[in-house]
Scaffold this motif. Structure first.
Motif, PDB file in Angstrom:
ATOM      1  N   GLY A  95       0.681  -1.042  -0.096  1.00 24.64           N
ATOM      2  CA  GLY A  95       0.027   0.082   0.019  1.00 24.64           C
ATOM      3  C   GLY A  95       0.846   1.244  -0.055  1.00 24.64           C
ATOM      4  N   GLN A  96       0.268   2.505   0.364  1.00 26.95           N
ATOM      5  CA  GLN A  96       1.103   3.527   0.281  1.00 26.95           C
ATOM      6  C   GLN A  96       0.630   4.458   1.595  1.00 26.95           C
ATOM      7  OE1 GLN A  96       2.272   5.916  -2.990  1.00 26.95           O
ATOM      8  NE2 GLN A  96       0.573   7.552  -2.637  1.00 26.95           N
ATOM      9  N   ASP A  97       1.699   5.035   2.266  1.00 28.34           N
ATOM     10  CA  ASP A  97       1.502   5.580   3.556  1.00 28.34           C
ATOM     11  C   ASP A  97       1.438   7.153   3.379  1.00 28.34           C
ATOM     12  OD1 ASP A  97       1.320   3.287   4.594  1.00 28.34           O
ATOM     13  OD2 ASP A  97       3.570   3.481   5.761  1.00 28.34           O
ATOM     14  N   GLY A 181      -4.433   1.253   0.710  1.00 30.55           N
ATOM     15  CA  GLY A 181      -4.073  -0.090  -0.227  1.00 30.55           C
ATOM     16  C   GLY A 181      -5.164  -0.304  -1.289  1.00 30.55           C
ATOM     17  N   ILE A 182      -4.848  -0.693  -2.642  1.00 29.69           N
ATOM     18  CA  ILE A 182      -6.214  -1.046  -3.500  1.00 29.69           C
ATOM     19  C   ILE A 182      -5.885  -2.534  -3.792  1.00 29.69           C
ATOM     20  CG2 ILE A 182      -6.662  -0.628  -5.946  1.00 29.69           C
ATOM     21  CD1 ILE A 182      -7.396   1.628  -4.332  1.00 29.69           C
ATOM     22  N   VAL A 193      -2.055  -3.760  -4.709  1.00 28.81           N
ATOM     23  CA  VAL A 193      -1.136  -3.394  -5.930  1.00 28.81           C
ATOM     24  C   VAL A 193      -0.732  -1.829  -5.652  1.00 28.81           C
ATOM     25  CG1 VAL A 193      -2.424  -4.749  -7.676  1.00 28.81           C
ATOM     26  CG2 VAL A 193      -3.300  -2.351  -7.352  1.00 28.81           C
ATOM     27  N   ASP A 194       0.039  -1.231  -6.637  1.00 27.66           N
ATOM     28  CA  ASP A 194       0.436  -0.033  -6.415  1.00 27.66           C
ATOM     29  C   ASP A 194      -0.789   0.869  -6.647  1.00 27.66           C
ATOM     30  OD1 ASP A 194       1.745   2.421  -6.223  1.00 27.66           O
ATOM     31  OD2 ASP A 194       3.283   1.915  -7.798  1.00 27.66           O
ATOM     32  N   PRO A 195      -0.902   1.780  -5.497  1.00 25.79           N
ATOM     33  CA  PRO A 195      -2.178   2.706  -5.671  1.00 25.79           C
ATOM     34  C   PRO A 195      -2.119   3.643  -6.822  1.00 25.79           C
ATOM     35  CG  PRO A 195      -1.675   2.204  -3.487  1.00 25.79           C
ATOM     36  CD  PRO A 195      -0.643   2.002  -4.028  1.00 25.79           C
ATOM     37  N   ILE A 196      -0.856   4.022  -6.973  1.00 21.13           N
ATOM     38  CA  ILE A 196      -0.538   5.387  -7.951  1.00 21.13           C
ATOM     39  C   ILE A 196      -0.749   4.938  -9.216  1.00 21.13           C
ATOM     40  CG2 ILE A 196       1.097   6.986  -8.844  1.00 21.13           C
ATOM     41  CD1 ILE A 196       0.120   7.677  -5.989  1.00 21.13           C
ATOM     42  N   PRO A 197      -0.320   4.067  -9.736  1.00 20.08           N
ATOM     43  CA  PRO A 197      -0.486   3.613 -11.229  1.00 20.08           C
ATOM     44  C   PRO A 197      -2.274   3.397 -11.403  1.00 20.08           C
ATOM     45  CG  PRO A 197       1.090   2.489 -10.474  1.00 20.08           C
ATOM     46  CD  PRO A 197       0.777   3.084  -9.317  1.00 20.08           C
ATOM     47  N   TRP A 198      -2.733   2.769 -10.383  1.00 22.91           N
ATOM     48  CA  TRP A 198      -4.140   2.343 -10.538  1.00 22.91           C
ATOM     49  C   TRP A 198      -4.979   3.893 -10.608  1.00 22.91           C
ATOM     50  CZ3 TRP A 198      -7.232  -1.524 -11.297  1.00 22.91           C
ATOM     51  CH2 TRP A 198      -8.522  -1.358 -11.171  1.00 22.91           C
TER      52      TRP A 198
END
Length: 548
Positions: A95-97, A181-182, A193-198
């Motif tokens: 995920g990303q914080d 998170g996604i 998965v990486d949230p940013i590209p999504w």
């Protein structure tokens, strides 16, 4: 009225805002008294209408997120990305914080249903929301909140940008942050998965990694202080810090506002004004449609920026918003100003009296990108002179005051389309419809059994003892139509709010009256029936001509 699919009752029917008005019909012939009270009820019902246009304003929101897409769950300027997706030490950080101070608000990344809002190992507490993106199930995850930072419940339907929680530092956390998170297909351990590209794929990320400016209206701006309230608009004397900021914010964001009230030595009901915590935003030409729309917009702006502005509660047009839930109708204080029809009242937390070191920042949010409620043409509570038979004016007004979603002009528009106010009308089969609809409002017999209502008036409009409802009695027909339209609104509301049914809500009610509410839900909007497709614009055209 042709009912192709009209369940008289359904487990999907919700206890919505209109239910509180149904007591008026439960004790028929009380409807005869309702008719006499029609002008009052029109004011009460229409001022209780939804000003949020489907957005949940329970504490703030990120407005303008495109349907079927996802957005960064925090307002621009309130966070820094402290740990991206990917390998971290010996494990995968899926995920990303978003690092931010404790209790910083965060928002739903998209429309969906809350499937978990509870304690979770490693996360302290988490929220998981299930979305449908281009036909695919996707879950978003929000972690590390305290129990008090979880503002939704399992099973809640949420809108994109709705306030759902506050940043915490529970579980396996080294400091306050939101873990986001996604999970395409649904959550699984390590399956993110990486949230940013999504999010980039969905078109809701700006180049600097924050929410796209053209899509998100809620921002907590930083920069120079707001200019003082102009002396010709009001006075900041004796006001606390939060109140001064709201005064300056409204003056800057809504230049059409010319008068802003504040402190006064005594309070009519509460001590908010003497304490310097209350602001009255006077609405120019408040009785006009334009004035009401401006008041609605200001109330919505204050709701969306509740956290940033420290809003405690609002009052507007005899309705009260407590800062957490829906608007509720207030007692009658017997006066246009006393009932807040000419001003939006906002009470703030306070913030203490200003000092030489007090700063007010800049106005939060963006009033230019918020989508207003779809405008109605004309006053939906009053009729143009001679537009309907005068003996039915009060009856139609009463029927159009039973719930916020149904106006007198809507009731009249449907009667006009169904029968042209002919109480003796009986429909004939036309190769598409079986015929047999009866009376002014054209009820089929089976539907009449479920919704037929004794108005307490005879066919000439004189009071009579309670008896069986008669579809050929115009007063019974009008009362029954109002009751049925409110049932339709209650039936459709949860489907519309969830996104399963799309379209203008009034158009959907009209379509359901003709084609059945079940059909509207089945097709996710106005059904593809030729008659219904023509019926909706025909009723709308009548409404334009009928409205004052």
């Amino acid at each position: 009225m042709t009912l192709l699919d009209t369940p008289p009752s359904t487990p999907d029917t919700q206890e919505g805002s209109s239910k509180k008005w149904w007591w008026l019909l439960a004790g028929i012939p009380a409807f005869a008294m309702v008719i006499m009270m029609a002008p009052i009820l029109v004011i009460l019902a229409t001022t209780g209408s939804d000003t949020n246009c489907g957005q949940d304003a329970g504490g703030g929101s990120l407005m303008g997120i495109k349907p079927g897409s996802l957005a960064v769950p925090m307002a621009e300027g309130t966070y820094t990305i402290s740990s991206p997706f990917g390998m971290r030490g010996t494990g995968m950080h899926d995920g990303q914080d978003y690092a931010a101070p404790l209790d910083t608000p965060f928002y739903a990344a998209g429309d969906g249903e809350v499937i978990a809002a509870e304690p979770a190992a490693g996360y302290g507490h988490w929220i998981r929301i299930r979305h449908t993106i281009e036909g695919q199930i996707v879950e978003s995850l929000y972690g590390h909140m305290q129990a008090t930072g979880v503002l939704v419940h399992t099973g809640d339907k949420v809108k994109a940008g709705q306030l759902i929680g506050k940043v915490g530092s529970e579980g396996q956390s080294s400091g306050p942050h939101l873990h986001f998170g996604i999970y395409p297909g649904g959550w699984s351990l390590g399956g993110g998965v990486d949230p940013i590209p999504w999010l980039k794929q969905q078109g809701t990320i700006s180049p600097n990694g924050g929410p796209a400016a053209e899509l998100v209206a809620h921002t907590d701006s930083t920069g120079g202080d707001l200019p003082p309230l102009p002396a010709d608009k009001g006075s900041e004397a004796h006001m606390q810090v939060d109140s001064i900021r709201v005064m300056r914010t409204i003056a800057a964001a809504f230049p059409e506002i010319t008068t802003i009230g504040g402190w006064r030595p005594t309070g009519d009901v509460a001590q908010d004004h003497p304490d310097g915590r209350a602001v009255d935003i006077m609405i120019p030409d408040s009785a006009s449609a334009q004035g009401k729309a401006l008041g609605d917009k200001i109330a919505l702006y204050l709701q969306q920026n509740k956290v940033a502005l420290n809003v405690e509660y609002l009052i507007w047009q005899q309705r009260y918003w407590d800062g957490t839930g829906d608007w509720s109708l207030m007692e009658d204080r017997h006066g246009y100003t006393a009932n807040h029809f000419d001003h939006v009242h906002v009470t703030l937390n306070g913030g203490g009296m200003p000092t030489a070191d007090s700063h007010y920042g800049s106005a939060p949010g963006d009033t230019t990108t918020m989508e207003p409620c779809p405008p109605e043409v004309g006053d939906q509570t009053k009729f143009a002179p001679g537009s309907i038979p005068p003996q039915y004016t009060n009856a139609v007004s009463a029927a159009g005051s039973l719930c916020p979603e149904v106006s007198p002009v809507l009731v009249a528009g449907i009667v006009q389309q169904e029968s042209g106010f002919n109480e003796k009308a009986v429909s004939k089969g036309d190769g598409v419809n079986q015929g047999g609809a009866e009376g002014m409002s054209q009820f089929m017999p089976e539907t009449w059994k479920a919704f037929g209502t004794d108005s307490g008036l005879d066919r000439s409009g004189k009071a009579e003892p309670p008896n069986a409802a008669d579809p050929f009695n115009p007063y019974d027909a009008i009362a029954s139509e109002g009751r049925y339209l409110c049932h339709i609104a209650d039936y459709l509301r949860p489907h519309h709010d969830s996104g399963a049914v799309k379209g203008d809500f009034t158009d959907l009610i009209i379509a359901a009256y003709n084609g059945g509410e079940g059909a509207v839900v089945t097709y996710g909007g106005i059904p593809p029936f030729g008659q219904t497709q023509a019926y909706v614009p025909a009723v709308r055209e009548h409404m334009k001509k009928l409205a004052a």
